[in-house]
Structure formats: structure tokens, C-alpha cells
Design a protein around this motif. Sequence first.
Motif, PDB file in Angstrom:
ATOM      1  N   THR A   4      57.750 -47.464  39.665  1.00 21.20           N
ATOM      2  CA  THR A   4      58.232 -47.370  38.285  1.00 21.20           C
ATOM      3  C   THR A   4      59.195 -46.195  38.149  1.00 21.20           C
ATOM      4  O   THR A   4      60.273 -46.329  37.562  1.00 21.20           O
ATOM      5  N   MET A   5      58.814 -45.050  38.720  1.00 22.04           N
ATOM      6  CA  MET A   5      59.662 -43.858  38.646  1.00 22.04           C
ATOM      7  C   MET A   5      60.996 -44.058  39.368  1.00 22.04           C
ATOM      8  O   MET A   5      62.013 -43.510  38.948  1.00 22.04           O
ATOM      9  N   SER A   6      60.997 -44.851  40.434  1.00 17.91           N
ATOM     10  CA  SER A   6      62.243 -45.095  41.181  1.00 17.91           C
ATOM     11  C   SER A   6      63.111 -46.145  40.499  1.00 17.91           C
ATOM     12  O   SER A   6      64.243 -46.373  40.923  1.00 17.91           O
ATOM     13  N   LYS A  29      53.148 -46.442  40.220  1.00 22.37           N
ATOM     14  CA  LYS A  29      53.807 -45.363  39.473  1.00 22.37           C
ATOM     15  C   LYS A  29      55.083 -44.924  40.181  1.00 22.37           C
ATOM     16  O   LYS A  29      56.120 -44.717  39.537  1.00 22.37           O
ATOM     17  N   ALA A  30      55.042 -44.796  41.502  1.00 23.59           N
ATOM     18  CA  ALA A  30      56.227 -44.390  42.257  1.00 23.59           C
ATOM     19  C   ALA A  30      57.337 -45.437  42.142  1.00 23.59           C
ATOM     20  O   ALA A  30      58.514 -45.089  41.975  1.00 23.59           O
TER      21      ALA A  30
END
Length: 124
Positions: free
Chosen positions: A70-72, A67-68
Amino acid sequence: MAKARAIPPRACPVAAFQKMISGKYKLRIVWDLKDGPRRYGEIRSGLLRGAEGSAEITPRVLSRELKALTMSGLIDRKDFGEVPPKVEYRLTRKGRSFVPVVAAIREWGERNLGETAALADAAE
């Protein structure tokens, strides 16, 4: 007399980069995705290969790392909307541009950490 406007501080690129890739598995996930899309289980098994002395990654930790990333903007998550769930992860353009950086870190480690590990083993 006009007041001087404060210039907003710019984030240090090194600190921003460090924050983006912090975490035990992020670099290894990016490296594993360099060869193409992978499903969750493939990424998980890839992290377990060659991980001497490391504990098995928990699903919660892997999900958080994915998730991190993807968010970055380094990876993209594609949900096929099927049952059972089918989800693939792949590098984005930004993620692909990061692969040479990871390769350089890997090469540096091979050159410099192999001898450090051998010295540590000899000292024991």
C-alpha cells in the motif's frame, strides 16, 4: 571561480525495484490481485494454495506485506467501516502496470526452474 555543485546521486532503478518488491509474499499478492479485489482472508488462502513446503503465513507478516504494498502505491486498501471489519485490497494503476512484469517472471520460472527442480530431484 564558482564551485561545482554536486549532482545528487540518482537511485539505481533496479535497487529501488528490488527494495519495493522484497519480501516472500509481495509478488504473489500482486499476482493474486490481478483478477480483482480480494479481502484479507481471500489473500491469505490464496497464498497458501500451491505453496509446497512453505509454512503458513502469519497474520502479522501478511499485514506487514499488505501495508508495504500500500505504501509503495501498488495496492489500495478500502475499509468499509463495518463491524465485523470489512477491508478489500485492489491493485492501483501502478499495480496493474506491474502485472505483466510478474507474468514474465512467472513464465521464466516455468521455462527455467521446472528443469532445475527436476535435475535436483534426480540428483538425490
